[in-house]
Design an enzyme around this catalytic site. Structure first.
Site, PDB file in Angstrom:
ATOM      1  N   ASP A  29       0.770  -1.344   0.137  1.00 33.36           N
ATOM      2  CA  ASP A  29      -0.053   0.094  -0.089  1.00 33.36           C
ATOM      3  C   ASP A  29       0.897   1.258   0.049  1.00 33.36           C
ATOM      4  O   ASP A  29       1.616   1.641   0.873  1.00 33.36           O
ATOM      5  CB  ASP A  29      -0.960  -0.029   1.319  1.00 33.36           C
ATOM      6  CG  ASP A  29      -1.659   1.010   1.297  1.00 33.36           C
ATOM      7  OD1 ASP A  29      -2.063   2.055   0.236  1.00 33.36           O
ATOM      8  OD2 ASP A  29      -2.120   1.592   2.427  1.00 33.36           O
ATOM      9  N   ASN A  88      -0.297   4.387  -0.305  1.00 32.34           N
ATOM     10  CA  ASN A  88      -0.865   5.675   0.471  1.00 32.34           C
ATOM     11  C   ASN A  88      -1.551   5.656   1.533  1.00 32.34           C
ATOM     12  O   ASN A  88      -2.437   6.655   1.949  1.00 32.34           O
ATOM     13  CB  ASN A  88      -1.681   6.530  -0.898  1.00 32.34           C
ATOM     14  CG  ASN A  88      -3.030   5.604  -1.065  1.00 32.34           C
ATOM     15  OD1 ASN A  88      -3.145   4.227  -0.640  1.00 32.34           O
ATOM     16  ND2 ASN A  88      -4.010   5.805  -2.085  1.00 32.34           N
ATOM     17  N   ASP A 103      -4.218   3.814   2.871  1.00 28.77           N
ATOM     18  CA  ASP A 103      -5.441   3.612   2.749  1.00 28.77           C
ATOM     19  C   ASP A 103      -5.817   2.212   3.048  1.00 28.77           C
ATOM     20  O   ASP A 103      -6.838   1.764   3.396  1.00 28.77           O
ATOM     21  CB  ASP A 103      -6.410   4.049   1.562  1.00 28.77           C
ATOM     22  CG  ASP A 103      -6.070   3.153   0.297  1.00 28.77           C
ATOM     23  OD1 ASP A 103      -5.214   2.369   0.375  1.00 28.77           O
ATOM     24  OD2 ASP A 103      -6.732   3.304  -0.499  1.00 28.77           O
ATOM     25  N   ASP A 139      -1.976  -1.369  -3.857  1.00 28.59           N
ATOM     26  CA  ASP A 139      -2.083  -0.597  -4.828  1.00 28.59           C
ATOM     27  C   ASP A 139      -0.978  -0.536  -6.127  1.00 28.59           C
ATOM     28  O   ASP A 139      -0.017  -1.074  -5.808  1.00 28.59           O
ATOM     29  CB  ASP A 139      -2.568   1.104  -4.760  1.00 28.59           C
ATOM     30  CG  ASP A 139      -1.489   1.658  -3.813  1.00 28.59           C
ATOM     31  OD1 ASP A 139      -0.250   1.358  -4.009  1.00 28.59           O
ATOM     32  OD2 ASP A 139      -1.806   2.277  -2.516  1.00 28.59           O
ATOM     33  N   ASP A 142      -4.684 -10.593 -15.651  1.00 31.78           N
ATOM     34  CA  ASP A 142      -5.827 -11.566 -15.451  1.00 31.78           C
ATOM     35  C   ASP A 142      -6.709 -11.442 -16.204  1.00 31.78           C
ATOM     36  O   ASP A 142      -7.201 -10.151 -16.483  1.00 31.78           O
ATOM     37  CB  ASP A 142      -6.235 -11.667 -13.968  1.00 31.78           C
ATOM     38  CG  ASP A 142      -6.630 -12.819 -13.467  1.00 31.78           C
ATOM     39  OD1 ASP A 142      -7.395 -13.632 -13.887  1.00 31.78           O
ATOM     40  OD2 ASP A 142      -5.902 -13.323 -12.237  1.00 31.78           O
ATOM     41  N   ASP A 190      -9.104 -16.656 -16.333  1.00 31.63           N
ATOM     42  CA  ASP A 190      -9.837 -17.074 -15.180  1.00 31.63           C
ATOM     43  C   ASP A 190     -10.795 -18.204 -15.661  1.00 31.63           C
ATOM     44  O   ASP A 190     -11.485 -17.925 -16.725  1.00 31.63           O
ATOM     45  CB  ASP A 190     -10.542 -15.797 -14.517  1.00 31.63           C
ATOM     46  CG  ASP A 190     -11.020 -15.912 -13.381  1.00 31.63           C
ATOM     47  OD1 ASP A 190     -10.360 -16.434 -12.572  1.00 31.63           O
ATOM     48  OD2 ASP A 190     -12.458 -16.209 -13.227  1.00 31.63           O
ATOM     49  N   GLU A 222      -6.736 -20.999 -16.349  1.00 31.77           N
ATOM     50  CA  GLU A 222      -7.176 -21.712 -15.131  1.00 31.77           C
ATOM     51  C   GLU A 222      -8.311 -22.616 -15.378  1.00 31.77           C
ATOM     52  O   GLU A 222      -9.252 -22.190 -15.760  1.00 31.77           O
ATOM     53  CB  GLU A 222      -7.607 -20.662 -14.237  1.00 31.77           C
ATOM     54  CG  GLU A 222      -7.777 -21.347 -12.780  1.00 31.77           C
ATOM     55  CD  GLU A 222      -9.090 -20.523 -11.921  1.00 31.77           C
ATOM     56  OE1 GLU A 222      -9.082 -20.673 -10.539  1.00 31.77           O
ATOM     57  OE2 GLU A 222      -9.747 -19.591 -12.364  1.00 31.77           O
ATOM     58  N   HIS A 238      -3.760 -16.974  -5.162  1.00 27.73           N
ATOM     59  CA  HIS A 238      -4.641 -16.089  -4.080  1.00 27.73           C
ATOM     60  C   HIS A 238      -5.869 -17.082  -3.634  1.00 27.73           C
ATOM     61  O   HIS A 238      -6.654 -16.635  -2.968  1.00 27.73           O
ATOM     62  CB  HIS A 238      -5.068 -15.104  -5.084  1.00 27.73           C
ATOM     63  CG  HIS A 238      -5.762 -15.514  -6.096  1.00 27.73           C
ATOM     64  ND1 HIS A 238      -5.381 -15.850  -7.111  1.00 27.73           N
ATOM     65  CD2 HIS A 238      -7.189 -15.249  -6.614  1.00 27.73           C
ATOM     66  CE1 HIS A 238      -6.247 -16.092  -8.192  1.00 27.73           C
ATOM     67  NE2 HIS A 238      -7.444 -15.624  -7.553  1.00 27.73           N
ATOM     68  N   ASP A 239      -6.005 -18.324  -4.290  1.00 30.60           N
ATOM     69  CA  ASP A 239      -7.277 -19.113  -3.981  1.00 30.60           C
ATOM     70  C   ASP A 239      -7.050 -20.342  -2.833  1.00 30.60           C
ATOM     71  O   ASP A 239      -7.774 -21.104  -2.575  1.00 30.60           O
ATOM     72  CB  ASP A 239      -7.955 -19.836  -5.052  1.00 30.60           C
ATOM     73  CG  ASP A 239      -8.662 -18.772  -5.950  1.00 30.60           C
ATOM     74  OD1 ASP A 239      -9.083 -17.455  -5.601  1.00 30.60           O
ATOM     75  OD2 ASP A 239      -8.618 -18.902  -7.356  1.00 30.60           O
TER      76      ASP A 239
HETATM   77  C1  GLC Z   1     -11.155 -18.084 -10.325  1.00 34.64           C
HETATM   78  C2  GLC Z   1     -10.230 -17.007  -9.420  1.00 34.64           C
HETATM   79  C3  GLC Z   1     -11.124 -16.785  -8.178  1.00 34.64           C
HETATM   80  C4  GLC Z   1     -12.122 -16.377  -8.302  1.00 34.64           C
HETATM   81  C5  GLC Z   1     -13.246 -17.203  -9.377  1.00 34.64           C
HETATM   82  C6  GLC Z   1     -14.248 -16.435  -9.893  1.00 34.64           C
HETATM   83  O1  GLC Z   1     -11.199 -19.416  -9.663  1.00 34.64           O
HETATM   84  O2  GLC Z   1      -8.895 -17.331  -9.461  1.00 34.64           O
HETATM   85  O3  GLC Z   1     -10.200 -16.114  -7.340  1.00 34.64           O
HETATM   86  O4  GLC Z   1     -13.093 -16.184  -7.266  1.00 34.64           O
HETATM   87  O5  GLC Z   1     -12.070 -17.592 -10.559  1.00 34.64           O
HETATM   88  O6  GLC Z   1     -13.917 -15.392 -10.923  1.00 34.64           O
HETATM   89 CA    CA Z   2      -3.681   2.190  -1.205  1.00 39.74          CA
END
Ligand code: GLC
Ligand code: CA
Length: 559
Positions: free
Chosen positions: A20, A22, A24, A28, A97, A199, A255, A328-329
């Protein structure tokens, strides 16, 4: 063969949790720009940027309301352009993405679409009449709880959303919609991005008959056979290639939940002109129980080896693998597949990295993995931010399928917020991620696990990753060597070779906290050790070669 991304390593940034700039409390774009030299130092060549587009953030940016604008919280398009220019100056490429199975319900296409049946954008989405009794067209379960159908009063029809109701599915049967997407992709490529992580791209083609699926414990039906790898998915991907990708030098990865090796051969086959790689889910689904990841069970190393071996052998000479432990999942790699107890955290993290990066494919590193970040255990559901975990918590406890305790424990093990706590930069307040209040709590272990500490210690996991990333650029065998599994039945070690002409790369990894011995036919004492997380050279006893707890070695030798 011989594509530029085959000896590269990709680093995934989840912008909201990265840095981050700034105060908040939200990561970013300028925060990313500040840290590009850090990524350069690590040696990666490609950044996969999770969505930074305009979004109301129902699903943290995976619900896009404008594909060609930057999310206000993340900055401006000028900030983005500066970041891209700076990345390129450092020799780093950016992979965007691409979320085109669905948009946000706040995208102007959907706003127009829902206005009337006669709207020009009506068919950009999937609308169906209710059954004669008023019920939704099918009883399919949505990924984030409830039904996949949402009734819309204005026109008396249901729209389809395989994820949340704020993520309506695009209708890929509609040619105008497809061409708008292609134009958007070209605009990003013209700006200079290197490619796309697509995705849930194997969900874009739905079976037009919309049959019912099997009844699940939640009371909904499983519609997955009718939207994964659907009838036209290859046509659509080939069209994307023809209309967009063919004109650029790109890197693409799709994915794909619910994909098997035979399907992946079609998606990644070099002659088919679809995608470069796919992300399959086989290993991250290990131990899934009756209610999937919410009822996690023990998993076996032999199962993991079987999965990797199936993919290594299956795509050999045909396509190309992506290699990942986490994203991230997913929970943090060390907590999921290694051992996050203090004495083993770094050691097992290095072992996992050795095991993965020596396989045939392109490795992906998720932010924080290179410093050995671990899962987090928040006591209360109120501290969680991920809609998947929150919705599942309520749905499964309301239905009496799991207790609140069981559900919190499952979230500790497998919830997506494990990956989304802020990147730990230092031992300063909030791990140096922000000077404000972070949007999600920082993992309390940041005083011990952070970038500043990792950079200050020569033997840290950071420098180990750096070495692995460097090694794959130096040895052709990493890209070309044929994979061969050894000791398939052992539950404690994962041992394999990569073979190229008269060269052999031997990889030995111990997945346990015990000292183990491995019997080998080759003489490793004379081989070149490329990398190890052990403090001593490998020793041989009658029982074989010795590996300390979570030990790992990679050797190069000539046959
Ligand atoms: C993919 C992404 C996930 C998202 C899902 C719906 O699995 O990696 O984070 O919630 O698609 O877009
Ligand atoms: Ca920020």
């Amino acid at each position: 063969m011989g594509k530029w991304w085959q000896n590269s390593t990709v680093y995934q940034i989840y912008p909201r949790s990265f840095n981050d700039s700034n105060g908040d409390g939200i990561g970013d774009i300028n925060g990313i720009t500040e840290r590009l030299p850090y990524l350069k130092q690590l040696g990666i060549e490609v950044i996969w940027l999770s969505p930074v587009y305009q979004s109301p953030n129902d699903d943290n940016g995976y619900d896009i309301s404008d594909y060609e604008a930057i999310m206000d919280e993340f900055g401006t398009m000028e900030d983005y352009d500066r970041m891209l220019a700076e990345a390129n100056r450092l020799g780093l490429k950016i992979m965007m993405d691409l979320v085109v199975n669905h948009t946000s319900d706040e995208h102007h296409w959907f706003i127009e679409s829902r206005q009337s049946k006669a709207s020009e954008k009506r068919d950009y989405y999937i609308w169906h009449d209710p059954k004669t009794n008023g019920e939704p067209p099918t009883n399919w379960a949505a990924a984030f709880g409830g039904s996949v159908w949402e009734f819309d009063e204005a026109t008396g029809q249901y729209y389809l959303h395989l994820f949340s109701k704020k993520q309506p599915d695009l209708n890929w049967e509609n040619e105008n919609m497809r061409h708008d997407i292609y134009q958007m992709m070209r605009n990003w490529l013209d700006k200079g991005v290197a490619g796309f992580r697509m995705d849930v791209i194997n969900m874009i083609s739905k079976d037009p008959r919309y049959p019912e699926g099997e009844l699940l414990k939640t009371g909904y039906n499983d519609g997955s056979p009718y939207y994964f790898n659907g009838p036209k998915v290859h046509d659509f991907l080939q069209e994307i290639h023809q209309e967009v990708l063919a004109d650029y030098e790109t890197i693409t990865v799709g994915e794909m939940p619910n994909v098997n090796v035979d399907q992946a051969k079609l998606y990644t086959g070099e002659d088919r002109k679809e995608l470069d790689m796919v992300f399959h889910f086989d290993h991250v689904g290990l131990g899934d129980g009756e209610l999937g990841k919410w009822t996690p069970k023990e998993w076996k190393l032999t199962e993991l080896k079987k999965i990797f071996t199936r993919w290594q052998e299956g795509l050999d000479q045909v396509g190309w693998n992506s290699l990942y432990w986490s994203n991230h999942d997913q929970p943090r790699a060390i907590s999921r597949f290694g051992d996050d107890r203090a004495q083993y955290r770094e050691k097992s993290g290095k072992m996992l990295a050795t095991c993965l990066h020596m396989l045939k494919g392109t490795p992906y590193v998720f932010q924080g993995e290179e410093i050995g970040m671990t899962n987090v255990k928040f006591d209360s559901i109120d501290d969680y931010r991920d809609l998947e975990s929150i919705n599942a918590y309520h749905e499964l406890t309301d239905k009496g399928l799991l207790t609140e305790d069981e559900m919190i424990r499952a979230i500790h093990q497998r919830g997506r917020d494990n990956a989304r706590t802020p990147m730990q930069w230092s031992s300063e307040n909030h791990a140096g991620f922000t000077t404000g209040e972070p949007w999600i709590k920082v993992n309390p272990n940041y005083p011990d696990i952070n970038v500043k500490d990792a950079l200050a210690r020569e033997d840290s996991i950071f420098y180990y990753y750096k070495q692995l990333i460097e090694l794959r650029k130096q040895h052709e065998i990493f890209v070309k060597g044929r994979y061969q599994l050894l000791h398939p039945d052992r539950e404690d070690v994962y041992v394999y070779e990569r073979v190229l002409d008269d060269q052999v790369l031997v990889v030995l990894t111990n997945f346990t906290d015990q000292v183990v011995s491995v019997d080998m036919t080759v003489d490793l004492t004379k081989a070149t050790c490329l990398i190890t997380n052990e403090t001593e050279a490998i020793k041989q006893t009658e029982a074989g070669y010795t590996l300390q707890p979570y030990g790992a070695y990679a050797f190069l030798l000539k046959r």
